[in-house]
Design a protein around this motif. Structure first.
Motif, PDB file in Angstrom:
ATOM      1  N   TYR A 218       0.836  -1.197   0.000  1.00 38.70           N
ATOM      2  CA  TYR A 218       0.000   0.000   0.000  1.00 38.70           C
ATOM      3  C   TYR A 218       0.879   1.258   0.000  1.00 38.70           C
ATOM      4  CZ  TYR A 218      -3.308   3.531   1.559  1.00 38.70           C
ATOM      5  OH  TYR A 218      -4.060   4.667   1.657  1.00 38.70           O
ATOM      6  N   TRP A 234      -4.521  18.241 -12.205  1.00 36.87           N
ATOM      7  CA  TRP A 234      -5.711  17.498 -11.775  1.00 36.87           C
ATOM      8  C   TRP A 234      -6.277  16.593 -12.865  1.00 36.87           C
ATOM      9  CZ3 TRP A 234      -7.877  15.513  -7.764  1.00 36.87           C
ATOM     10  CH2 TRP A 234      -7.680  16.076  -6.514  1.00 36.87           C
ATOM     11  N   LEU A 241      -6.461   8.080 -11.757  1.00 33.34           N
ATOM     12  CA  LEU A 241      -7.343   7.580 -10.698  1.00 33.34           C
ATOM     13  C   LEU A 241      -8.344   6.582 -11.282  1.00 33.34           C
ATOM     14  CD1 LEU A 241      -8.730   7.761  -7.842  1.00 33.34           C
ATOM     15  CD2 LEU A 241     -10.109   9.592  -8.797  1.00 33.34           C
ATOM     16  N   VAL A 285      -4.593   0.592  -5.108  1.00 31.22           N
ATOM     17  CA  VAL A 285      -5.425   1.368  -4.174  1.00 31.22           C
ATOM     18  C   VAL A 285      -4.594   2.500  -3.567  1.00 31.22           C
ATOM     19  CG1 VAL A 285      -6.625   1.259  -1.960  1.00 31.22           C
ATOM     20  CG2 VAL A 285      -7.044  -0.504  -3.683  1.00 31.22           C
ATOM     21  N   MET A 288      -4.291   5.173  -6.093  1.00 32.33           N
ATOM     22  CA  MET A 288      -5.549   5.920  -6.264  1.00 32.33           C
ATOM     23  C   MET A 288      -5.731   6.952  -5.153  1.00 32.33           C
ATOM     24  SD  MET A 288      -8.140   2.870  -7.385  1.00 32.33           S
ATOM     25  CE  MET A 288      -9.551   3.838  -7.877  1.00 32.33           C
ATOM     26  N   VAL A 289      -5.429   6.510  -3.929  1.00 29.75           N
ATOM     27  CA  VAL A 289      -5.576   7.432  -2.799  1.00 29.75           C
ATOM     28  C   VAL A 289      -4.665   8.648  -3.001  1.00 29.75           C
ATOM     29  CG1 VAL A 289      -5.220   7.703  -0.314  1.00 29.75           C
ATOM     30  CG2 VAL A 289      -6.326   5.640  -1.195  1.00 29.75           C
ATOM     31  N   LEU A 292      -5.928  11.126  -5.451  1.00 28.51           N
ATOM     32  CA  LEU A 292      -7.002  11.912  -4.844  1.00 28.51           C
ATOM     33  C   LEU A 292      -6.489  12.941  -3.855  1.00 28.51           C
ATOM     34  CD1 LEU A 292      -9.930   9.610  -3.730  1.00 28.51           C
ATOM     35  CD2 LEU A 292     -10.063  11.609  -5.159  1.00 28.51           C
ATOM     36  N   LEU A 293      -5.638  12.469  -2.944  1.00 31.20           N
ATOM     37  CA  LEU A 293      -5.269  13.301  -1.794  1.00 31.20           C
ATOM     38  C   LEU A 293      -3.920  13.984  -1.937  1.00 31.20           C
ATOM     39  CD1 LEU A 293      -6.263  10.941   1.160  1.00 31.20           C
ATOM     40  CD2 LEU A 293      -7.704  12.534  -0.082  1.00 31.20           C
TER      41      LEU A 293
ATOM     42  N   PRO B 217     -11.152  15.195  -2.189  1.00 31.96           N
ATOM     43  CA  PRO B 217     -10.597  14.533  -1.001  1.00 31.96           C
ATOM     44  C   PRO B 217     -11.622  14.386   0.122  1.00 31.96           C
ATOM     45  CG  PRO B 217      -9.083  16.199  -1.805  1.00 31.96           C
ATOM     46  CD  PRO B 217     -10.342  16.357  -2.584  1.00 31.96           C
ATOM     47  N   TYR B 220     -13.519  11.253  -0.205  1.00 31.70           N
ATOM     48  CA  TYR B 220     -12.717  10.106   0.253  1.00 31.70           C
ATOM     49  C   TYR B 220     -12.773   9.989   1.776  1.00 31.70           C
ATOM     50  CZ  TYR B 220      -8.571   7.543   1.713  1.00 31.70           C
ATOM     51  OH  TYR B 220      -7.725   6.660   2.344  1.00 31.70           O
ATOM     52  N   HIS B 221     -12.527  11.091   2.463  1.00 36.58           N
ATOM     53  CA  HIS B 221     -12.496  11.055   3.926  1.00 36.58           C
ATOM     54  C   HIS B 221     -13.871  10.696   4.494  1.00 36.58           C
ATOM     55  CE1 HIS B 221      -8.398  12.335   4.123  1.00 36.58           C
ATOM     56  NE2 HIS B 221      -8.632  13.478   3.528  1.00 36.58           N
ATOM     57  N   ARG B 224     -14.313   7.008   4.157  1.00 33.36           N
ATOM     58  CA  ARG B 224     -13.463   6.243   5.061  1.00 33.36           C
ATOM     59  C   ARG B 224     -13.989   6.286   6.494  1.00 33.36           C
ATOM     60  NH1 ARG B 224      -6.839   6.072   5.477  1.00 33.36           N
ATOM     61  NH2 ARG B 224      -6.841   4.484   7.089  1.00 33.36           N
ATOM     62  N   ALA B 284     -14.323   8.370  -5.353  1.00 36.10           N
ATOM     63  CA  ALA B 284     -13.525   8.779  -4.187  1.00 36.10           C
ATOM     64  C   ALA B 284     -14.158   8.255  -2.905  1.00 36.10           C
ATOM     65  CB  ALA B 284     -13.407  10.299  -4.134  1.00 36.10           C
ATOM     66  N   LEU B 287     -13.601   4.512  -2.717  1.00 36.93           N
ATOM     67  CA  LEU B 287     -12.212   4.227  -2.354  1.00 36.93           C
ATOM     68  C   LEU B 287     -12.009   4.433  -0.852  1.00 36.93           C
ATOM     69  CD1 LEU B 287      -9.410   3.519  -3.515  1.00 36.93           C
ATOM     70  CD2 LEU B 287      -9.038   5.958  -3.866  1.00 36.93           C
ATOM     71  N   MET B 290     -13.501   1.580   0.949  1.00 39.03           N
ATOM     72  CA  MET B 290     -12.667   0.381   0.844  1.00 39.03           C
ATOM     73  C   MET B 290     -11.560   0.400   1.901  1.00 39.03           C
ATOM     74  SD  MET B 290     -10.237  -0.777  -2.315  1.00 39.03           S
ATOM     75  CE  MET B 290     -11.479  -1.316  -3.461  1.00 39.03           C
ATOM     76  N   ILE B 291     -10.876   1.542   1.988  1.00 40.87           N
ATOM     77  CA  ILE B 291      -9.774   1.659   2.954  1.00 40.87           C
ATOM     78  C   ILE B 291     -10.349   1.636   4.376  1.00 40.87           C
ATOM     79  CG2 ILE B 291      -7.817   3.069   3.719  1.00 40.87           C
ATOM     80  CD1 ILE B 291      -7.218   2.440   0.975  1.00 40.87           C
TER      81      ILE B 291
END
Lengths: 321, 330
Positions: A218, A234, A241, A285, A288-289, A292-293, B217, B220-221, B224, B284, B287, B290-291
């Motif tokens: 990871y 972006w 992504l 994964v 991908m994160v 995004l971040l 983002p 995503y958060h 999660r 997002a 994902l 998933m995490i």
């Protein structure tokens, strides 16, 4: 005839303690051209006091390059490269073990028009499918059984380079030696060519326990994606992504010739393909994160633990009872 | 702090990580409530021990109190507000959600039916100019933008719903965690046989994220945190099963969003216009889930807290008028 006073190959080893790289030094002592090797250890101030003079005897030069911190490891390795005197430099690790003729073959391969040479990789702990999956994912294209050829990719560690090629990167060198594909991008843009020489064999130790295996995969995806996200727009991040779910499939497809060769040689234990695919998913994964971040502040130090102390995670946990 | 004799009918818990000015607009909307004199305003100061409410801006409430929590998560702040509140019903408010005058009265009136644990409002989009805002709104508030959907619900909107205070206090030490992701709390309340009701006469205008680079983002958060709260008591096999199934989440949620957009009388953009950005947001979120299922919440609750406040910083310049206009009217 090479000048005997100037070492042929400098080996940069970033480490926290001398004990951590002792097994690597033992292998380097067995090199056929040991007296032409330069060892550059990179670490924090106490490292210089821990050296074992007897073990380090017989090399052309031994130098300790003191840095404030080896985390992040990229700039530490870059400091080591700048301290090397030999015309060729190898970015080593705490967990790669060279065959006796490794250095000699590596130096010989540089007689060609190459900016750098990638050695042939073997598995230092072929204990299970987890270990094999990581070796194949990270170094499979350079498996020692594969034929020599020009290489598209320059590994950020375990690759040898003409020192001047790296120095020409200037301040970019610090970032180039981070995990990720920055070095490859920079060398490609400078039209530098890499070569894969399987006769220069080195064995790589791999994580072989489930939890660290998942975490390490990871993090590797997180770091690769993070470095890219830093410099990408972006729209490009979003394309990657959305395309990332294809990564595991592409990885396995790309490794098919390697898998065939390794399977014919009877190297791969049962479950290797499943582990390879799973590792690809986990890494995707992580990527991908990051798309995004953006980069993660704590991914690098967590990865450095695996990089420095892989030996702690390289043996399967003994069965209970 | 100001106080009127007797007990308040409803306590509005309004957290902030900044100064009083950051919540002044919401406070102005609260002062316009038809039952403002029965409202206790509980301001939760999460980062400013020196926060002092503007006395003139707070006139007209039953009572106003400030609770200091220090820098903790949004859930911890809300939990502290609930514990300090004195009314039987508490409702959460935000610095970027502006209730219509009958909002509090309507919420309160819904509690006359038996067995109700929580009552939620319906929403309209306060900043409908951008695609990102609409996507944020549909993902975050889709089930509650249709006033025809009144009555019992499987879950209500987070951060803006009201509760019987005793129901929340019964969660004990788990209250803060439950308030990190209220959907999980709502599902749990429903499984205990409690009722969650949508009250269409209680209306609020929600200001949504309007900047893509922040919004994505956040999705995503959110995913999660939701998944980690949901899976808190699950065994590893179940968590891994849900993590493996997470790629289906964007598709399922997209179908839901399509239904929510279709069934509304209000002027809304077409699904086709929203689709590319909406899909990215749902990916997002998937994902993040998933995490969250596989590895827990990580630092996502903290990240969300950073984004949850001062929404004015996360919308385009043109949307900042929402705060200025309210000031001019107030």
């Amino acid at each position: 005839m090479a000048d005997p006073r100037v070492p042929s190959l400098g080996i940069v080893l970033a480490t926290d303690r001398y004990d951590t790289i002792r097994p690597v030094i033992h292998r380097l002592r067995r090199q056929t051209i040991r007296d032409r090797l330069e060892i550059v250890l990179v670490g924090e101030a106490p490292l210089a006091g821990e050296l074992d003079a007897a073990e380090l005897d017989g090399f052309a030069r031994v130098h300790v390059e003191v840095v404030g911190s080896i985390d992040p490891i990229g700039p530490a390795r870059a400091a080591g490269v700048r301290a090397v005197r030999a015309p060729l430099v190898f970015i080593g690790e705490t967990h790669t073990y060279a065959d006796p003729q490794w250095a000699e073959n590596l130096v010989k391969a540089h007689e060609g028009p190459w900016a750098g040479v990638v050695p042939g990789f073997g598995n230092a702990n072929p204990v299970n499918a987890l270990s094999w999956s990581l070796l194949l994912l990270d170094y499979g294209q350079w498996l020692h059984l594969m034929p020599s050829r020009e290489s598209d990719i320059a590994p950020t560690h375990n690759g040898a380079f003409r020192r001047q090629v790296l120095l020409d990167l200037g301040a970019d060198l610090d970032h180039a030696l981070h995990q990720g594909d920055r070095l490859t991008v920079l060398l490609r843009s400078a039209k530098r060519r890499m070569y894969f020489e399987p006769a220069a064999r080195i064995d790589h130790l791999n994580v072989a326990r489930w939890k660290p295996w998942l975490r390490e995969r990871y993090l590797s995806g997180r770091l690769l994606g993070g470095r890219r996200a830093e410099r990408w727009s972006w729209p490009r991040r979003l394309v990657y992504l959305l395309g990332s779910p294809l990564i595991p499939v592409l990885l396995v497809m790309r490794l098919r010739p390697v898998l065939a060769v390794a399977r014919r040689a009877g190297l791969l234990p049962r479950g290797t393909l499943a582990a390879l695919f799973t590792a690809g998913v986990v890494s995707a994964v992580g990527e991908m994160v990051s798309y995004l971040l953006g980069p993660s502040a704590d991914a690098e130090p967590r990865m450095t633990e695996y990089e420095l102390h892989k030996v702690r995670y390289a043996a399967p946990r003994p069965a209970r009872g | 702090m100001s106080e009127t004799p007797g007990s308040p009918a409803i306590s509005v818990v309004l957290p902030t990580t900044s100064d009083f000015a950051s919540i002044a607009t919401t406070v102005r909307y609260l002062r316009r409530q038809t039952i403002a004199r029965r409202i206790e305003l509980v301001i939760v100061a999460m980062a400013r021990p020196d926060l002092v409410p503007d006395a003139s801006a707070c006139e007209g409430f039953h009572a106003v109190q400030v609770v200091h929590t220090g820098r903790r998560s949004h859930g911890h702040a809300c939990a502290a507000g609930v514990r300090a509140a004195r009314a039987d019903v508490v409702v959460f408010a935000e610095d970027h959600c502006f209730p219509e005058p009958a909002w509090a009265e309507a919420l309160l009136s819904a509690y006359v039916s038996p067995g109700i644990a929580a009552v939620g409002p319906v929403f309209r989009n306060a900043n409908p100019a951008t695609t990102v805002s609409w996507c944020d709104f549909v993902i975050g508030y889709g089930p509650w933008i249709d006033p025809d959907a009144a009555g019992d619900q499987p879950f209500l909107a987070g951060h803006n719903s009201s509760y019987r205070r005793d129901v929340l206090l019964a969660l004990g030490d788990g209250l803060a965690g439950s308030l990190e992701s209220e959907t999980v709390l709502h599902l749990a309340l429903r499984s205990e046989g409690r009722r969650l009701v949508l009250e269409p006469r209680a209306r609020a205008a929600h200001t949504n994220f309007g900047r893509f680079a922040v919004w994505l983002p956040v999705q995503y958060h959110c995913g999660r945190v939701f998944a980690s709260e949901r899976a808190r008591r699950w065994g590893r096999p179940r968590r891994l099963f849900y993590a493996a199934a997470s790629p289906l989440i964007p598709c399922v949620r997209l179908l839901r969003a399509a239904r929510q957009l279709r069934g509304s009388p209000e002027q809304r953009p077409s699904l086709l216009r929203l689709l590319p950005v909406l899909m990215l947001g749902l990916v997002a979120d998937g994902l993040g889930q998933m995490i969250g299922y596989a590895a827990g919440g990580g630092g996502s609750a903290g990240h969300l807290t950073a984004y949850e406040f001062r929404r004015v910083d996360f919308v385009p310049e043109s949307d900042r008028r929402l705060w200025q206009e309210a000031g001019a009217r107030g």
